[in-house]
Design a protein around this motif. Structure first.
Motif, PDB file in Angstrom:
ATOM      1  N   PRO A  24       0.829  -1.221   0.000  1.00  0.00           N
ATOM      2  CA  PRO A  24       0.000   0.000   0.000  1.00  0.00           C
ATOM      3  C   PRO A  24       0.856   1.261   0.000  1.00  0.00           C
ATOM      4  CG  PRO A  24      -0.108  -1.112   2.129  1.00  0.00           C
ATOM      5  CD  PRO A  24       0.701  -1.985   1.228  1.00  0.00           C
ATOM      6  N   ARG A  25       0.299   2.302  -0.568  1.00  0.00           N
ATOM      7  CA  ARG A  25       0.998   3.574  -0.750  1.00  0.00           C
ATOM      8  C   ARG A  25       1.664   4.072   0.539  1.00  0.00           C
ATOM      9  NH1 ARG A  25       0.796   8.036  -4.472  1.00  0.00           N
ATOM     10  NH2 ARG A  25      -0.668   6.922  -5.783  1.00  0.00           N
ATOM     11  N   GLU A  26       0.978   3.960   1.659  1.00  0.00           N
ATOM     12  CA  GLU A  26       1.521   4.522   2.905  1.00  0.00           C
ATOM     13  C   GLU A  26       2.755   3.776   3.418  1.00  0.00           C
ATOM     14  OE1 GLU A  26      -2.017   1.856   3.781  1.00  0.00           O
ATOM     15  OE2 GLU A  26      -1.691   3.575   2.480  1.00  0.00           O
ATOM     16  N   THR A  27       3.110   2.632   2.807  1.00  0.00           N
ATOM     17  CA  THR A  27       4.299   1.884   3.240  1.00  0.00           C
ATOM     18  C   THR A  27       5.474   2.007   2.280  1.00  0.00           C
ATOM     19  OG1 THR A  27       3.645  -0.176   2.105  1.00  0.00           O
ATOM     20  CG2 THR A  27       2.796   0.179   4.353  1.00  0.00           C
ATOM     21  N   TRP A  28       5.277   2.675   1.149  1.00  0.00           N
ATOM     22  CA  TRP A  28       6.314   2.691   0.121  1.00  0.00           C
ATOM     23  C   TRP A  28       7.634   3.252   0.624  1.00  0.00           C
ATOM     24  CZ3 TRP A  28       3.170   5.112  -4.493  1.00  0.00           C
ATOM     25  CH2 TRP A  28       2.208   4.186  -4.927  1.00  0.00           C
ATOM     26  N   ASP A  29       7.593   4.389   1.296  1.00  0.00           N
ATOM     27  CA  ASP A  29       8.850   5.067   1.650  1.00  0.00           C
ATOM     28  C   ASP A  29       9.674   4.339   2.697  1.00  0.00           C
ATOM     29  OD1 ASP A  29       7.031   5.674   3.650  1.00  0.00           O
ATOM     30  OD2 ASP A  29       7.652   7.760   3.833  1.00  0.00           O
ATOM     31  N   VAL A  30       9.111   3.362   3.390  1.00  0.00           N
ATOM     32  CA  VAL A  30       9.896   2.605   4.373  1.00  0.00           C
ATOM     33  C   VAL A  30      10.294   1.224   3.850  1.00  0.00           C
ATOM     34  CG1 VAL A  30       8.932   3.829   6.363  1.00  0.00           C
ATOM     35  CG2 VAL A  30       7.822   1.729   5.561  1.00  0.00           C
ATOM     36  N   HIS A  31       9.844   0.881   2.672  1.00  0.00           N
ATOM     37  CA  HIS A  31      10.190  -0.420   2.092  1.00  0.00           C
ATOM     38  C   HIS A  31      11.663  -0.416   1.686  1.00  0.00           C
ATOM     39  CE1 HIS A  31      10.358  -3.748  -0.761  1.00  0.00           C
ATOM     40  NE2 HIS A  31       9.253  -4.209  -0.178  1.00  0.00           N
ATOM     41  N   PRO A  32      12.400  -1.496   1.966  1.00  0.00           N
ATOM     42  CA  PRO A  32      13.820  -1.523   1.608  1.00  0.00           C
ATOM     43  C   PRO A  32      14.085  -1.425   0.105  1.00  0.00           C
ATOM     44  CG  PRO A  32      13.129  -3.630   2.562  1.00  0.00           C
ATOM     45  CD  PRO A  32      11.977  -2.699   2.691  1.00  0.00           C
ATOM     46  N   GLY A  33      13.092  -1.718  -0.731  1.00  0.00           N
ATOM     47  CA  GLY A  33      13.271  -1.617  -2.174  1.00  0.00           C
ATOM     48  C   GLY A  33      12.925  -0.245  -2.739  1.00  0.00           C
ATOM     49  N   PHE A  34      12.566   0.685  -1.855  1.00  0.00           N
ATOM     50  CA  PHE A  34      12.191   2.035  -2.292  1.00  0.00           C
ATOM     51  C   PHE A  34      13.463   2.862  -2.398  1.00  0.00           C
ATOM     52  CE2 PHE A  34      10.246   6.298  -1.501  1.00  0.00           C
ATOM     53  CZ  PHE A  34       9.332   6.288  -2.538  1.00  0.00           C
ATOM     54  N   ARG A  35      13.968   3.008  -3.616  1.00  0.00           N
ATOM     55  CA  ARG A  35      15.275   3.623  -3.853  1.00  0.00           C
ATOM     56  C   ARG A  35      15.138   5.032  -4.413  1.00  0.00           C
ATOM     57  NH1 ARG A  35      19.292  -0.403  -2.636  1.00  0.00           N
ATOM     58  NH2 ARG A  35      18.026  -2.249  -2.325  1.00  0.00           N
ATOM     59  N   GLU A  36      16.283   5.688  -4.541  1.00  0.00           N
ATOM     60  CA  GLU A  36      16.334   7.072  -5.020  1.00  0.00           C
ATOM     61  C   GLU A  36      15.678   7.251  -6.385  1.00  0.00           C
ATOM     62  OE1 GLU A  36      17.205  10.058  -3.598  1.00  0.00           O
ATOM     63  OE2 GLU A  36      17.223   8.806  -1.813  1.00  0.00           O
ATOM     64  N   LYS A  37      15.892   6.317  -7.302  1.00  0.00           N
ATOM     65  CA  LYS A  37      15.318   6.456  -8.642  1.00  0.00           C
ATOM     66  C   LYS A  37      13.791   6.521  -8.574  1.00  0.00           C
ATOM     67  CE  LYS A  37      19.097   4.312 -11.153  1.00  0.00           C
ATOM     68  NZ  LYS A  37      19.545   3.191 -11.966  1.00  0.00           N
ATOM     69  N   THR A  38      13.209   5.728  -7.710  1.00  0.00           N
ATOM     70  CA  THR A  38      11.751   5.734  -7.561  1.00  0.00           C
ATOM     71  C   THR A  38      11.303   7.026  -6.886  1.00  0.00           C
ATOM     72  OG1 THR A  38      11.764   3.316  -7.424  1.00  0.00           O
ATOM     73  CG2 THR A  38       9.768   4.447  -6.673  1.00  0.00           C
ATOM     74  N   LYS A  39      12.057   7.483  -5.903  1.00  0.00           N
ATOM     75  CA  LYS A  39      11.739   8.757  -5.250  1.00  0.00           C
ATOM     76  C   LYS A  39      11.780   9.902  -6.256  1.00  0.00           C
ATOM     77  CE  LYS A  39      13.546   7.382  -0.761  1.00  0.00           C
ATOM     78  NZ  LYS A  39      14.613   7.564   0.229  1.00  0.00           N
ATOM     79  N   HIS A  40      12.764   9.895  -7.136  1.00  0.00           N
ATOM     80  CA  HIS A  40      12.883  10.947  -8.150  1.00  0.00           C
ATOM     81  C   HIS A  40      11.712  10.890  -9.131  1.00  0.00           C
ATOM     82  CE1 HIS A  40      16.675  12.543  -6.833  1.00  0.00           C
ATOM     83  NE2 HIS A  40      17.267  11.375  -6.927  1.00  0.00           N
ATOM     84  N   TRP A  41      11.315   9.697  -9.522  1.00  0.00           N
ATOM     85  CA  TRP A  41      10.184   9.526 -10.441  1.00  0.00           C
ATOM     86  C   TRP A  41       8.902  10.066  -9.796  1.00  0.00           C
ATOM     87  CZ3 TRP A  41       5.995   5.873 -10.280  1.00  0.00           C
ATOM     88  CH2 TRP A  41       5.288   5.767 -11.471  1.00  0.00           C
ATOM     89  N   LEU A  42       8.673   9.710  -8.536  1.00  0.00           N
ATOM     90  CA  LEU A  42       7.505  10.228  -7.817  1.00  0.00           C
ATOM     91  C   LEU A  42       7.621  11.738  -7.610  1.00  0.00           C
ATOM     92  CD1 LEU A  42       7.018   7.399  -5.168  1.00  0.00           C
ATOM     93  CD2 LEU A  42       5.502   7.923  -7.088  1.00  0.00           C
ATOM     94  N   GLY A  43       8.832  12.225  -7.397  1.00  0.00           N
ATOM     95  CA  GLY A  43       9.052  13.661  -7.254  1.00  0.00           C
ATOM     96  C   GLY A  43       8.702  14.413  -8.535  1.00  0.00           C
ATOM     97  N   ALA A  44       9.011  13.823  -9.685  1.00  0.00           N
ATOM     98  CA  ALA A  44       8.627  14.437 -10.959  1.00  0.00           C
ATOM     99  C   ALA A  44       7.106  14.531 -11.045  1.00  0.00           C
ATOM    100  CB  ALA A  44       9.187  13.642 -12.133  1.00  0.00           C
ATOM    101  N   HIS A  45       6.419  13.497 -10.605  1.00  0.00           N
ATOM    102  CA  HIS A  45       4.955  13.527 -10.607  1.00  0.00           C
ATOM    103  C   HIS A  45       4.427  14.646  -9.710  1.00  0.00           C
ATOM    104  CE1 HIS A  45       4.084   9.154 -12.117  1.00  0.00           C
ATOM    105  NE2 HIS A  45       4.864   9.845 -12.940  1.00  0.00           N
ATOM    106  N   GLN A  46       5.034  14.819  -8.558  1.00  0.00           N
ATOM    107  CA  GLN A  46       4.610  15.905  -7.659  1.00  0.00           C
ATOM    108  C   GLN A  46       4.854  17.265  -8.305  1.00  0.00           C
ATOM    109  OE1 GLN A  46       2.430  14.331  -5.721  1.00  0.00           O
ATOM    110  NE2 GLN A  46       2.944  15.951  -4.293  1.00  0.00           N
TER     111      GLN A  46
END
Length: 188
Positions: A24-46
């Motif tokens: 679920p969305r509320e757990t993404w940022d604490v998942h060990p597979g949640f890396r910088e590339k994914t954060k940047h992609w989501l940041g572009a969406h924001q």
């Protein structure tokens, strides 16, 4: 002439969001597979959401006489160009690089991919209409201020369309893509 657009209103079917319950969305940022590339992609969406909102708010400000026409034209040129150029680049990268990687990792992605790719085609049409309307408003700001306000009303309508489109599309895209990335530990 007003362009009309068909926007998908319904969210992706549950079967296309097959890993969202597990991730679920509320757990993404604490998942060990949640890396910088994914954060940047989501940041572009924001960023896309914020810029689309900024364009709408500026246009409302102009139409409410809270912003000068010259300021509006400069801001519309800057933010409009930013939004259109970056969305085209982002979607091109997704279609040619990111989505094929996800499809190879999990073929269940393909059903949702068809919907997302059609969204990209539809959004291109909306962005084309926005570009034409925004450019006319910018030119008219110096040539005919009265007509510029009329054109700004159309900019507002189109910017509201873009904002609504991005809300639906980006949320669906995130809820399909991020769980696949986390499940398969991609983009590390």
């Amino acid at each position: 002439m007003l362009d009309t657009y068909t926007m998908r209103q319904e969210e992706l079917p549950v079967e296309m969001r097959f890993l969202l319950k597990k991730y679920p969305r509320e757990t993404w940022d604490v998942h060990p597979g949640f890396r910088e590339k994914t954060k940047h992609w989501l940041g572009a969406h924001q960023m896309f959401r914020r810029v689309a909102e900024r364009i709408r708010l500026d246009t409302e400000g102009l139409l409410n006489k809270d912003m000068a026409l010259d300021d509006f034209a400069q801001r519309l040129s800057y933010y409009g160009g930013n939004l259109v150029g970056n969305l085209h680049g982002h979607h091109g990268w997704e279609d040619h690089s990111y989505f094929p990687e996800l499809s190879a990792a999990d073929p269940r992605f393909d059903a949702g991919l068809e919907v997302l790719e059609q969204d990209h085609v539809d959004l291109d049409k909306v962005l084309d209409g926005f570009t034409r309307t925004a450019n006319r408003a910018i030119k008219l700001a110096t040539l005919d201020p009265v007509q510029a306000y009329d054109e700004a009303a159309q900019v507002l309508t189109t910017s509201e369309t873009i904002e609504g489109f991005l809300k639906r599309h980006l949320s669906d895209e995130e809820e399909l893509v991020v769980p696949i990335i986390l499940h398969h530990r991609l983009r590390g």
